[in-house]
Design a protein around this motif. Structure first.
Motif, PDB file in Angstrom:
ATOM      1  N   LEU A  39      -4.387   0.308  18.450  1.00 24.21           N
ATOM      2  CA  LEU A  39      -3.314  -0.496  19.054  1.00 24.21           C
ATOM      3  C   LEU A  39      -2.981   0.001  20.458  1.00 24.21           C
ATOM      4  CD1 LEU A  39      -0.921  -1.109  16.018  1.00 24.21           C
ATOM      5  CD2 LEU A  39      -2.136  -2.842  17.346  1.00 24.21           C
TER       6      LEU A  39
ATOM      7  N   ARG B 157      -0.590   6.443  11.611  1.00 22.04           N
ATOM      8  CA  ARG B 157      -0.535   5.159  10.903  1.00 22.04           C
ATOM      9  C   ARG B 157       0.910   4.708  10.730  1.00 22.04           C
ATOM     10  NH1 ARG B 157      -5.009   7.033   6.357  1.00 22.04           N
ATOM     11  NH2 ARG B 157      -6.567   7.571   7.902  1.00 22.04           N
TER      12      ARG B 157
ATOM     13  N   GLN C 102      -4.250  -9.333  12.209  1.00 20.83           N
ATOM     14  CA  GLN C 102      -3.179 -10.261  11.823  1.00 20.83           C
ATOM     15  C   GLN C 102      -1.845  -9.903  12.453  1.00 20.83           C
ATOM     16  OE1 GLN C 102      -5.413  -8.972   9.823  1.00 20.83           O
ATOM     17  NE2 GLN C 102      -6.214 -10.493   8.411  1.00 20.83           N
ATOM     18  N   MET C 103      -1.726  -8.653  12.943  1.00 19.89           N
ATOM     19  CA  MET C 103      -0.460  -8.252  13.546  1.00 19.89           C
ATOM     20  C   MET C 103      -0.370  -8.687  15.009  1.00 19.89           C
ATOM     21  SD  MET C 103      -0.445  -4.373  12.044  1.00 19.89           S
ATOM     22  CE  MET C 103       1.185  -3.862  12.585  1.00 19.89           C
TER      23      MET C 103
ATOM     24  N   ALA D 102       3.579   1.324  15.261  1.00 19.65           N
ATOM     25  CA  ALA D 102       2.662   0.183  15.308  1.00 19.65           C
ATOM     26  C   ALA D 102       3.413  -1.073  15.747  1.00 19.65           C
ATOM     27  CB  ALA D 102       2.021  -0.039  13.934  1.00 19.65           C
TER      28      ALA D 102
ATOM     29  N   GLU E 175       0.822  -1.220   0.000  1.00 20.30           N
ATOM     30  CA  GLU E 175       0.000   0.000   0.000  1.00 20.30           C
ATOM     31  C   GLU E 175       0.857   1.272   0.000  1.00 20.30           C
ATOM     32  OE1 GLU E 175      -2.567   0.589   3.461  1.00 20.30           O
ATOM     33  OE2 GLU E 175      -4.139   1.332   2.143  1.00 20.30           O
TER      34      GLU E 175
ATOM     35  N   THR F  37      -0.572  -3.328   4.362  1.00 21.45           N
ATOM     36  CA  THR F  37      -1.131  -2.011   4.650  1.00 21.45           C
ATOM     37  C   THR F  37      -0.030  -1.054   5.069  1.00 21.45           C
ATOM     38  OG1 THR F  37      -1.544  -2.386   6.997  1.00 21.45           O
ATOM     39  CG2 THR F  37      -3.262  -3.089   5.446  1.00 21.45           C
ATOM     40  N   GLN F  38      -0.387   0.215   5.017  1.00 22.37           N
ATOM     41  CA  GLN F  38       0.512   1.281   5.436  1.00 22.37           C
ATOM     42  C   GLN F  38       1.048   1.021   6.842  1.00 22.37           C
ATOM     43  OE1 GLN F  38      -1.696   4.887   5.735  1.00 22.37           O
ATOM     44  NE2 GLN F  38       0.073   6.147   6.184  1.00 22.37           N
ATOM     45  N   LEU F  39       0.194   0.433   7.675  1.00 22.20           N
ATOM     46  CA  LEU F  39       0.551   0.189   9.071  1.00 22.20           C
ATOM     47  C   LEU F  39       1.515  -0.976   9.224  1.00 22.20           C
ATOM     48  CD1 LEU F  39      -0.467   1.279  11.878  1.00 22.20           C
ATOM     49  CD2 LEU F  39      -1.890  -0.760  11.954  1.00 22.20           C
ATOM     50  N   GLY F  40       1.576  -1.825   8.207  1.00 18.34           N
ATOM     51  CA  GLY F  40       2.419  -3.011   8.312  1.00 18.34           C
ATOM     52  C   GLY F  40       1.613  -4.284   8.488  1.00 18.34           C
ATOM     53  N   GLY F  41       0.277  -4.154   8.490  1.00 14.08           N
ATOM     54  CA  GLY F  41      -0.580  -5.344   8.551  1.00 14.08           C
ATOM     55  C   GLY F  41      -0.825  -5.883   7.157  1.00 14.08           C
ATOM     56  N   GLU F  42      -1.585  -6.950   7.081  1.00 18.75           N
ATOM     57  CA  GLU F  42      -1.912  -7.512   5.782  1.00 18.75           C
ATOM     58  C   GLU F  42      -3.397  -7.794   5.694  1.00 18.75           C
ATOM     59  OE1 GLU F  42       0.679 -10.856   5.571  1.00 18.75           O
ATOM     60  OE2 GLU F  42       2.356  -9.455   5.683  1.00 18.75           O
ATOM     61  N   ARG F  43      -3.927  -7.623   4.495  1.00 20.73           N
ATOM     62  CA  ARG F  43      -5.336  -7.946   4.317  1.00 20.73           C
ATOM     63  C   ARG F  43      -5.611  -8.277   2.864  1.00 20.73           C
ATOM     64  NH1 ARG F  43      -8.194  -3.600   1.795  1.00 20.73           N
ATOM     65  NH2 ARG F  43      -7.409  -1.519   2.288  1.00 20.73           N
TER      66      ARG F  43
ATOM     67  N   TYR G 261      -6.683  -1.927   8.133  1.00 20.56           N
ATOM     68  CA  TYR G 261      -5.230  -1.832   8.316  1.00 20.56           C
ATOM     69  C   TYR G 261      -4.588  -3.177   8.631  1.00 20.56           C
ATOM     70  CZ  TYR G 261      -6.172   3.062   8.042  1.00 20.56           C
ATOM     71  OH  TYR G 261      -6.583   4.279   7.580  1.00 20.56           O
ATOM     72  N   GLY G 262      -5.403  -4.211   8.685  1.00 17.20           N
ATOM     73  CA  GLY G 262      -4.840  -5.533   8.948  1.00 17.20           C
ATOM     74  C   GLY G 262      -4.307  -5.682  10.360  1.00 17.20           C
ATOM     75  N   ILE G 263      -4.974  -5.038  11.326  1.00 18.60           N
ATOM     76  CA  ILE G 263      -4.481  -5.033  12.707  1.00 18.60           C
ATOM     77  C   ILE G 263      -4.576  -6.415  13.347  1.00 18.60           C
ATOM     78  CG2 ILE G 263      -5.002  -4.172  15.035  1.00 18.60           C
ATOM     79  CD1 ILE G 263      -5.695  -1.487  13.725  1.00 18.60           C
TER      80      ILE G 263
ATOM     81  N   PRO H 272       4.150   2.818  10.763  1.00 22.63           N
ATOM     82  CA  PRO H 272       4.419   1.392  10.969  1.00 22.63           C
ATOM     83  C   PRO H 272       5.434   1.111  12.085  1.00 22.63           C
ATOM     84  CG  PRO H 272       5.223   2.141   8.804  1.00 22.63           C
ATOM     85  CD  PRO H 272       4.479   3.282   9.414  1.00 22.63           C
TER      86      PRO H 272
ATOM     87  N   ARG I 179      -6.219  11.704  -1.453  1.00 23.65           N
ATOM     88  CA  ARG I 179      -6.256  11.012  -0.155  1.00 23.65           C
ATOM     89  C   ARG I 179      -7.127  11.771   0.822  1.00 23.65           C
ATOM     90  NH1 ARG I 179      -0.907   9.554   2.870  1.00 23.65           N
ATOM     91  NH2 ARG I 179      -2.394   8.751   4.363  1.00 23.65           N
TER      92      ARG I 179
ATOM     93  N   PRO J 110      -5.369   3.622  13.253  1.00 24.53           N
ATOM     94  CA  PRO J 110      -4.839   2.327  13.685  1.00 24.53           C
ATOM     95  C   PRO J 110      -3.955   2.402  14.935  1.00 24.53           C
ATOM     96  CG  PRO J 110      -3.991   2.966  11.510  1.00 24.53           C
ATOM     97  CD  PRO J 110      -5.116   3.878  11.836  1.00 24.53           C
TER      98      PRO J 110
ATOM     99  N   VAL K 245      -2.420  12.710   9.454  1.00 22.75           N
ATOM    100  CA  VAL K 245      -3.021  11.411   9.155  1.00 22.75           C
ATOM    101  C   VAL K 245      -1.932  10.343   9.279  1.00 22.75           C
ATOM    102  CG1 VAL K 245      -4.081   9.969   7.380  1.00 22.75           C
ATOM    103  CG2 VAL K 245      -4.842  12.319   7.674  1.00 22.75           C
ATOM    104  N   ASP K 246      -0.836  10.550   8.554  1.00 21.39           N
ATOM    105  CA  ASP K 246       0.216   9.535   8.537  1.00 21.39           C
ATOM    106  C   ASP K 246       0.825   9.298   9.919  1.00 21.39           C
ATOM    107  OD1 ASP K 246      -0.146   9.058   5.869  1.00 21.39           O
ATOM    108  OD2 ASP K 246       1.314  10.553   5.225  1.00 21.39           O
TER     109      ASP K 246
END
Lengths: 374, 385
Positions: free
Chosen positions: B233, B8, B55-56, B13, A282, A354-360, B51-53, B10, A292, B229, B4-5
């Protein structure tokens, strides 16, 4: 000498000295027609003189094709001319119903040329000829139609295609929304080049030429329903040149322009078509801050916004460096980026880091993007 | 993009995930007996999936996706009412986008629109009031949906309509309140939740003190959370920390938005226009006392239920649908009999599959990838430049 009468009809023609009546009438009958009403009426679709005038004056006139004399009902193209440029025909069609007709960065005319040109180009073809089918709603301002036709002409010149045949229909108010356009296109496919939606292989790279979501964001803002102001412009542009450079120098396994449904949809079509897994980062996806920001406000995902000048390329590992060089050096490759990679499994699926480092999973959209409540 | 960033990032996170992992490790939980933390609000569900949280997080934490998706808890009977109003000749029906595809027993609002009803999507109730002003010959009905987050703007719009004398404007109120719902979950005999991520935007309105009973009476940690996100967390870390220390407190992670006392103006607006119904039906959760908002007498003329003589007939959920169990956290979305087969986002049976805040839709859209596939994908990622 003619003047405009108050009822919109032609004022009487001054007789030439000694000219017999019948020859005077004949002279006027053959005179080039001009449309003098301000709006399209049902008479313009009736098949008679009014329609002929509309086609001569507004359509062919603005397209710069008026001096062709009596028209045939079809375009005729020598096969020799085609076969000198490649070994297969590519043929495509697309309809354009965008609202509003004019928007920042383009209009329905430019879109109708570029969209079909790009659909040809992503097959590896050289786009050559377009048809132009118009469905006009009664009441459409003639000036709007002129403006769209001028835009079609300019876009065709830039894309190096010719409008070779066309059709015009007028429907009653309410039966269409101002102006619908259909363009079909013919191109010749270069020898030995066959990118395909089934062609992505494990190990390939997925790259794109530009920022995503510009067109969708520009249209959304231009509709004016959201009271949003933005500087984003549609990215509508013809990509035949850029694609030609790439397929000439790189091993391109698949190409598709990311129009309706956006980048996410094309990536899913690739994963399903080639039965592979597409993995996307991402953070690598090029999105302008304005787009955005708008998506943040409205709860939309730029990955699903429409584009009109964005192509997803799947290139062999050996070719990715060269392809990126070519894209970055091209005026239409300003936002070029390596998005991700193809792997064998899970087949038919796109996943996103994802930007956060997760996956989907990154799936296709079901219908429209639905804005969330809170 | 600024502001925003930062939320988020990483690196931050990863640090928070590590912190959560280390703390959970001291609790003696395992993937078969995980720590169960419920996010009440659908906005959090959406963030967690987007954000796929999930799975993290370490496998010994399980996130339970709660009932805070207002569209998901809307019972079938009320959707039918909305469709009925929308189909009335001369009505312009305005709704938030995610309610438009929720299936009733005779189709959705989108189906009604296709058959000729004038259904419009709006982003705010004020947009619907503008539609009423622009269409004086139509009766404009706004589909009032949501918790205390959206109720104030509905109330303020009604006050504005009254002040400016708009007489063709109505609201079909399905507004609901959060506290009775949380209480209903806590009172469920099969409760297995260890702590809660609390709703940020609802609390921005109602204030922090209202949740006291969750810690005092039920002994559960409750952390009010923002929606980015890193907010989620950090809030999870705070819940885990409370559990590790054997505490149960109401904490506010979302201090940049949520004040202790909430928003008095918003509370006044709700209070002025709305009163609690004796009881209101929730999809999957049944009837909950004092959980729905209806108009007070002085504003009754805006009430679409009165104007259109709505008498809601309770309609049972489709037999195969297990939305209720999903909403209570009793089963996971994929444990539902029809998940991903008969019930998909394209052809939803239950409401949880419709809204992007619904646990089933979120899981279908973002989550259905096996652990082994993820591991392989991670390996592949390393070569992406």
């Amino acid at each position: 000498m003619t003047g405009r009468a108050s009822n919109g009809m032609l004022a009487p023609t001054t007789p030439r000295a000694g000219e017999p009546l019948l020859s005077r009438v004949e002279r006027v009958r053959r005179r080039e027609g001009r449309v003098r009403t301000e709006h399209v009426t049902l008479a313009h679709g009736g098949g008679g003189k009014a329609m002929r005038d509309l086609i001569d004056d507004v359509i062919l006139g603005e397209l710069g094709q008026r001096d062709h004399g009596e028209l045939e009902d079809q375009a005729r193209t020598p096969l020799e001319e085609l076969s000198s440029r490649g070994d297969r025909l590519a043929f495509t069609t697309d309809s354009y119903v965008v609202t509003p007709l004019f928007f920042p960065g383009g209009d329905i005319g430019r879109l109708a040329v570029n969209g079909t040109v790009n659909d040809l180009a992503v097959s590896g073809a050289i786009p050559l000829h377009l048809s132009l089918g118009l469905i006009l709603e009664e009441g459409l301002p003639i000036d709007d139609l002129r403006r769209v036709m001028r835009s079609v002409r300019a876009a065709a010149e830039i894309a190096r295609v010719r409008i070779v045949t066309g059709d015009t229909k007028v429907v009653a108010r309410g039966a269409a929304d101002k102006l619908f356009i259909n363009t079909s296109g013919v191109g010749v496919m270069r020898r030995g080049i066959s990118p395909s939606i089934r062609g992505a292989c494990p190990g390939d790279y997925v790259i794109t030429n530009g920022f995503i979501g510009d067109h969708g964001a520009a249209i959304l803002a231009a509709r004016g329903e959201l009271a949003l102001e933005t500087t984003v412009e549609s990215d509508t542009r013809a990509l035949g040149g850029l694609i030609g450079e790439l397929v000439g120098a790189c091993e391109v396994h698949a190409m598709r322009d990311a129009t309706r449904g956006g980048l996410a949809t094309v990536l899913n079509e690739l994963a399903l078509g080639s039965d592979v897994h597409v993995y996307v980062d991402e953070r690598a996806v090029p999105v302008r801050d304005e787009v955005r920001g708008m998506c943040e406000l409205l709860g939309l995902d730029p990955l699903y916004l429409a584009n009109e000048g964005n192509v997803v390329f799947v290139v062999a590992e050996d070719s990715v460096t060269r392809a990126m060089e070519l894209l970055r050096a091209h005026p239409h490759g300003a936002g070029a980026a390596v998005l991700g990679r193809v792997s064998a499994s899970p087949e038919g699926m796109v996943t996103l880091r994802t930007q956060l480092g997760g996956e989907r999973v990154l799936d296709m959209l079901v219908g429209d993007q639905l804005p969330r409540i809170c | 993009m600024k502001f925003v960033d930062e939320f988020r990032d990483p690196t931050h996170a990863a640090a928070l995930v590590r912190e959560i992992g280390e703390r959970v490790a001291t609790l003696g939980r395992s993937p078969s007996r995980p720590l169960k933390i419920m996010e009440v609000c659908g906005g959090h569900t959406h963030s967690i999936f987007k954000y796929g949280i999930e799975q993290m997080l370490p496998p010994s934490i399980e996130l339970v996706h709660g009932p805070g998706c207002p569209v998901c808890v809307l019972p079938v009977g009320r959707v039918d009412d909305a469709v009925k109003i929308a189909e009335t000749p001369g009505v312009l029906f305005a709704t938030y986008g995610d309610a438009i595809r929720v299936p009733g027993s005779r189709g959705s609002l989108l189906d009604a629109k296709a058959k000729g009803a004038d259904v419009r999507t709006v982003y705010s109730p004020l947009d619907s009031l503008a539609l009423a002003r622009k269409n004086p010959d139509k009766r404009v009905v706004f589909f009032g949906l949501g918790f205390e987050t959206t109720a104030p703007s509905t109330a303020l719009t009604v006050l504005e309509a009254e002040a400016s004398g708009v007489d063709n404007y109505f609201v079909f109120s399905n507004h609901i309140t959060i506290l009775p719902t949380i209480k209903a979950i806590l009172d469920a005999p099969d409760l297995s939740i260890d702590g809660f991520i609390g709703p940020g935007h609802v609390t921005m309105v109602i204030g922090v003190a209202a949740y006291g009973f969750i810690a005092d009476t039920y002994g559960k940690p409750f952390v009010i959370a923002g929606f980015e996100p890193l907010d989620v967390l950090q809030s999870l870390a705070m819940v885990v920390e409370q559990i590790a220390r054997g505490e149960a407190k109401i904490e506010n992670q979302y201090r940049r938005v949520v004040r202790e006392g909430g928003n008095a103006v918003a509370q006044d607006a709700i209070e002025r226009v709305f009163e609690l119904r004796p009881h209101f039906e929730w999809r999957g959760l049944g009837t909950i006392e004092h959980s729905g908002l209806t108009f007070r007498e002085p504003y009754a003329r805006f009430d679409a239920e009165k104007a259109f003589a709505i008498r809601t007939v309770p309609v049972a959920d489709p037999e195969q649908c297990q939305c209720g169990d999903v909403l209570k956290g009793v089963i996971k979305p994929w444990e539902c009999k029809v998940f991903g087969t008969a019930c998909t986002p394209a052809v939803p049976i239950g409401a949880c599959m419709v809204s992007s805040e619904g646990a089933c839709a979120a899981y279908y859209q973002y989550g259905r990838v096996s652990t082994s596939a993820r591991a392989e994908a991670r390996r592949e990622l390393k070569v992406v430049r």
